[in-house]
Design a protein around this motif. Structure first.
Motif, PDB file in Angstrom:
ATOM      1  N   GLY A   1     -16.145 -51.058  -8.395  1.00  0.00           N
ATOM      2  CA  GLY A   1     -16.731 -49.747  -8.650  1.00  0.00           C
ATOM      3  C   GLY A   1     -18.070 -49.540  -7.979  1.00  0.00           C
ATOM      4  O   GLY A   1     -18.793 -48.591  -8.287  1.00  0.00           O
ATOM      5  N   GLN A   2     -18.418 -50.420  -7.046  1.00  0.00           N
ATOM      6  CA  GLN A   2     -19.719 -50.303  -6.365  1.00  0.00           C
ATOM      7  C   GLN A   2     -19.565 -50.505  -4.865  1.00  0.00           C
ATOM      8  O   GLN A   2     -20.134 -51.423  -4.287  1.00  0.00           O
ATOM      9  N   SER A   3     -18.777 -49.623  -4.252  1.00  0.00           N
ATOM     10  CA  SER A   3     -18.540 -49.764  -2.808  1.00  0.00           C
ATOM     11  C   SER A   3     -19.684 -49.166  -2.002  1.00  0.00           C
ATOM     12  O   SER A   3     -20.367 -48.239  -2.445  1.00  0.00           O
ATOM     13  N   ILE A   4     -19.874 -49.715  -0.816  1.00  0.00           N
ATOM     14  CA  ILE A   4     -20.947 -49.259   0.066  1.00  0.00           C
ATOM     15  C   ILE A   4     -20.435 -49.222   1.500  1.00  0.00           C
ATOM     16  O   ILE A   4     -19.453 -49.894   1.834  1.00  0.00           O
ATOM     17  N   LEU A   5     -21.107 -48.435   2.339  1.00  0.00           N
ATOM     18  CA  LEU A   5     -20.784 -48.432   3.767  1.00  0.00           C
ATOM     19  C   LEU A   5     -21.704 -49.412   4.463  1.00  0.00           C
ATOM     20  O   LEU A   5     -22.894 -49.494   4.136  1.00  0.00           O
TER      21      LEU A   5
ATOM     22  N   VAL B   1     -14.413 -34.903  -0.805  1.00  0.00           N
ATOM     23  CA  VAL B   1     -14.063 -33.980   0.277  1.00  0.00           C
ATOM     24  C   VAL B   1     -14.984 -32.760   0.253  1.00  0.00           C
ATOM     25  O   VAL B   1     -15.442 -32.284   1.292  1.00  0.00           O
ATOM     26  N   ALA B   2     -15.278 -32.263  -0.955  1.00  0.00           N
ATOM     27  CA  ALA B   2     -16.143 -31.080  -1.049  1.00  0.00           C
ATOM     28  C   ALA B   2     -17.544 -31.370  -0.522  1.00  0.00           C
ATOM     29  O   ALA B   2     -18.207 -30.484   0.022  1.00  0.00           O
ATOM     30  N   SER B   3     -17.992 -32.613  -0.658  1.00  0.00           N
ATOM     31  CA  SER B   3     -19.357 -32.890  -0.206  1.00  0.00           C
ATOM     32  C   SER B   3     -19.398 -33.361   1.245  1.00  0.00           C
ATOM     33  O   SER B   3     -20.461 -33.377   1.856  1.00  0.00           O
TER      34      SER B   3
ATOM     35  N   MET C   1      -9.138 -53.765  14.879  1.00  0.00           N
ATOM     36  CA  MET C   1     -10.208 -53.130  14.105  1.00  0.00           C
ATOM     37  C   MET C   1     -11.240 -52.497  15.028  1.00  0.00           C
ATOM     38  O   MET C   1     -11.788 -51.441  14.740  1.00  0.00           O
ATOM     39  N   ALA C   2     -11.480 -53.139  16.157  1.00  0.00           N
ATOM     40  CA  ALA C   2     -12.475 -52.612  17.089  1.00  0.00           C
ATOM     41  C   ALA C   2     -11.986 -51.331  17.761  1.00  0.00           C
ATOM     42  O   ALA C   2     -12.783 -50.571  18.302  1.00  0.00           O
ATOM     43  N   SER C   3     -10.668 -51.076  17.708  1.00  0.00           N
ATOM     44  CA  SER C   3     -10.177 -49.838  18.335  1.00  0.00           C
ATOM     45  C   SER C   3      -9.876 -48.762  17.289  1.00  0.00           C
ATOM     46  O   SER C   3      -9.306 -47.722  17.592  1.00  0.00           O
ATOM     47  N   ASP C   4     -10.276 -49.001  16.044  1.00  0.00           N
ATOM     48  CA  ASP C   4     -10.085 -48.011  14.982  1.00  0.00           C
ATOM     49  C   ASP C   4     -10.876 -46.740  15.314  1.00  0.00           C
ATOM     50  O   ASP C   4     -11.934 -46.812  15.945  1.00  0.00           O
ATOM     51  N   LYS C   5     -10.372 -45.597  14.872  1.00  0.00           N
ATOM     52  CA  LYS C   5     -11.094 -44.360  15.232  1.00  0.00           C
ATOM     53  C   LYS C   5     -12.409 -44.206  14.468  1.00  0.00           C
ATOM     54  O   LYS C   5     -13.209 -43.335  14.755  1.00  0.00           O
ATOM     55  N   LYS C   6     -12.629 -45.039  13.472  1.00  0.00           N
ATOM     56  CA  LYS C   6     -13.887 -44.969  12.719  1.00  0.00           C
ATOM     57  C   LYS C   6     -15.031 -45.660  13.466  1.00  0.00           C
ATOM     58  O   LYS C   6     -16.158 -45.686  13.006  1.00  0.00           O
ATOM     59  N   VAL C   7     -14.715 -46.253  14.636  1.00  0.00           N
ATOM     60  CA  VAL C   7     -15.755 -46.931  15.402  1.00  0.00           C
ATOM     61  C   VAL C   7     -16.686 -45.896  16.034  1.00  0.00           C
ATOM     62  O   VAL C   7     -16.231 -44.897  16.586  1.00  0.00           O
TER      63      VAL C   7
ATOM     64  N   SER D   1     -18.628 -37.216   7.743  1.00  0.00           N
ATOM     65  CA  SER D   1     -19.822 -37.677   8.454  1.00  0.00           C
ATOM     66  C   SER D   1     -20.580 -38.684   7.608  1.00  0.00           C
ATOM     67  O   SER D   1     -21.521 -39.309   8.072  1.00  0.00           O
ATOM     68  N   GLY D   2     -20.200 -38.833   6.349  1.00  0.00           N
ATOM     69  CA  GLY D   2     -20.914 -39.775   5.480  1.00  0.00           C
ATOM     70  C   GLY D   2     -20.033 -40.343   4.396  1.00  0.00           C
ATOM     71  O   GLY D   2     -19.126 -41.123   4.679  1.00  0.00           O
ATOM     72  N   VAL D   3     -20.256 -39.882   3.135  1.00  0.00           N
ATOM     73  CA  VAL D   3     -19.615 -40.531   1.983  1.00  0.00           C
ATOM     74  C   VAL D   3     -18.093 -40.555   2.029  1.00  0.00           C
ATOM     75  O   VAL D   3     -17.469 -41.431   1.446  1.00  0.00           O
ATOM     76  N   ARG D   4     -17.470 -39.594   2.735  1.00  0.00           N
ATOM     77  CA  ARG D   4     -16.002 -39.591   2.745  1.00  0.00           C
ATOM     78  C   ARG D   4     -15.459 -40.913   3.294  1.00  0.00           C
ATOM     79  O   ARG D   4     -14.356 -41.329   2.950  1.00  0.00           O
ATOM     80  N   ALA D   5     -16.260 -41.553   4.131  1.00  0.00           N
ATOM     81  CA  ALA D   5     -15.817 -42.832   4.705  1.00  0.00           C
ATOM     82  C   ALA D   5     -15.568 -43.893   3.637  1.00  0.00           C
ATOM     83  O   ALA D   5     -14.825 -44.848   3.858  1.00  0.00           O
ATOM     84  N   LEU D   6     -16.181 -43.714   2.447  1.00  0.00           N
ATOM     85  CA  LEU D   6     -15.920 -44.681   1.372  1.00  0.00           C
ATOM     86  C   LEU D   6     -14.440 -44.740   1.006  1.00  0.00           C
ATOM     87  O   LEU D   6     -13.934 -45.763   0.554  1.00  0.00           O
TER      88      LEU D   6
END
Ligand code: NAD
Ligand code: ZN
Length: 366
Positions: free
Chosen positions: A342-346, A228-230, A322-328, A235-240
């Motif tokens: 332990g190795q997740s990616i976007l 959260v701090a970063s 899934m196509a109507s998710d707000k992350k689209v 806009s990026g890593v928080r999506a993980l």
């Protein structure tokens, strides 16, 4: 501590914190008034102790008791809550105290963020899920007809007080749902945490072992606070942190809110699907996906979608959710996939037919 400049705040974790919460909340309050928001399951257990502690700290206290459950996150209840806050002439310096699970945290946080253009609030999370996840990070909101959490704000609390003693009254199913989010942090980027969970940590948490709980909550909050701090606004890593959530939200939507799956249960199934998709795409060794499925099932979490009214869920409809998710964005869903535990990616380049295949496989394995 969640490091966000002049909006930084502490997360305090311990057993028996509620009895002394008044002083801690008073210390971060700008005035001498508090408005407690809780629900009708939590109130009989903990409203009095929190109210008394606040009063002993010299604060005037009002409260509202919302109906328990996901349905509380609605326009109607938000309106009722704001009315109740205004009816007692809440002021700009009133401190809103969210005493409950993620539902109360999201609803009370949203109300605080718009009441009188914004009053301070603190989180006193009372479910494992809210202690390890939703109370930290400042996402607030409600559900609307079009979907879950589609209306809300980013609004950080002034303090988070996670009292592990309150988990003793929490139904086991809710404890496990929260556990899914703990496991999530291991799967994202903490293989060490995952190994501990797999080798007995998970079982210890499920039986509410105090040390195991504190270790899990600390590890989870530390991971979330760092992300959260970063990247406060995702806009990026928080999506993980959405590992398992794109699938999970679709499962929740398909089952109906307050339906067959709790949020954390949907996330458990969703994480299994995310690993299955990662394997199908050749990103992840099948053995890692098998470990995820086996461990979540071993602690008692669902790993396949439930049937609804005796019927398997419909894979095409899940895909449509899934196509109507707000992350689209730009018509593309961002998936959280993994190269391994332990190795997740976007990943934004996912083939919808491949997703459909994973969904179809999952809904038929009931
Ligand atoms: P919840 O708030 O509905 O609580 C679960 C149930 O437990 C409720 O019936 C509640 O009344 C009861 N309860 C709570 N504390 C209790 C206690 N100590 N003893 C006995 N009963 C107790 O659900 P939750 O799982 O805490 O939160 C789920 C919500 O959180 C969802 O709406 C989800 O969208 C949201 N969420 C938000 C974020 C975020 O970042 N804001 C993150 C994850 C989840
Ligand atoms: Zn979640």
């Amino acid at each position: 501590r969640v490091d966000l400049g002049d909006r930084s705040y502490d997360i305090v974790i311990g057993s028996g914190l509620l009895a002394g919460c008044g002083e801690a909340i008073r210390a971060v309050s700008r005035g001498k008034r508090a408005f407690i928001v809780t629900d009708d399951n939590v109130a009989p257990h903990y409203l009095d102790i929190v109210r008394t502690s606040l009063e002993q700290a010299g604060m005037r206290v009002d409260h509202a008791i919302m109906p328990a459950g996901e349905q509380a996150k609605s326009w109607d209840n938000l309106g009722r809550l704001l009315d109740a806050m205004l009816a007692v002439r809440s002021e700009r310096k009133t401190m809103v105290v969210a005493l409950g699970g993620g539902v109360i945290g999201d609803l009370a946080g949203f109300a605080a963020s718009i009441l009188l253009r914004g009053v301070d609030f603190v989180q006193v999370p009372t479910t494992l899920l809210s202690q390890v996840d939703s109370s930290v990070g400042g996402k607030t909101g409600i559900n609307v007809t079009q979907g879950k959490n589609l209306v809300g704000t980013f609004y950080q609390p002034r303090l988070v007080l996670a009292d592990t003693a309150v988990l003793r009254t929490l139904p086991v199913r809710e404890v496990l749902a929260g556990y899914a989010e703990v496991a999530k942090y291991g799967l994202i980027d903490d293989p060490h945490l995952w190994d501990w969970l797999e080798s007995g940590g998970g079982a210890a948490i499920a039986r509410l072992d105090e040390q195991a709980l504190q270790r899990a909550i600390l590890a989870s909050c530390t991971a979330k606070a760092r992300v959260v701090a970063s990247d406060e606004r995702e806009s990026g890593v928080r999506a993980l942190l959405n590992l398992g959530h794109t699938f999970g939200h679709a499962l929740e939507a398909e089952g109906g809110y307050g339906g067959p799956l709790l949020h954390g249960e949907a996330v458990a199934v969703g994480m299994v699907m995310a690993f299955d998709l990662s394997v199908a795409m050749g990103l992840c060794p099948p053995a890692d996906a098998a470990r995820v499925r086996a461990h979540l099932a071993a602690v008692g979490l669902p790993v396949v979608p439930p049937q609804v009214n005796g019927q398997p869920m419909n894979a095409e409809r899940l895909l449509a959710h899934m196509a109507s998710d707000k992350k689209v964005s730009d018509g593309k869903v961002t998936f959280v996939l993994a190269h391994g535990i332990g190795q997740s990616i976007l990943c934004r380049d996912v083939d919808p037919p491949q997703v459909l295949q994973v969904l179809q496989q999952a809904v038929t394995v009931t």
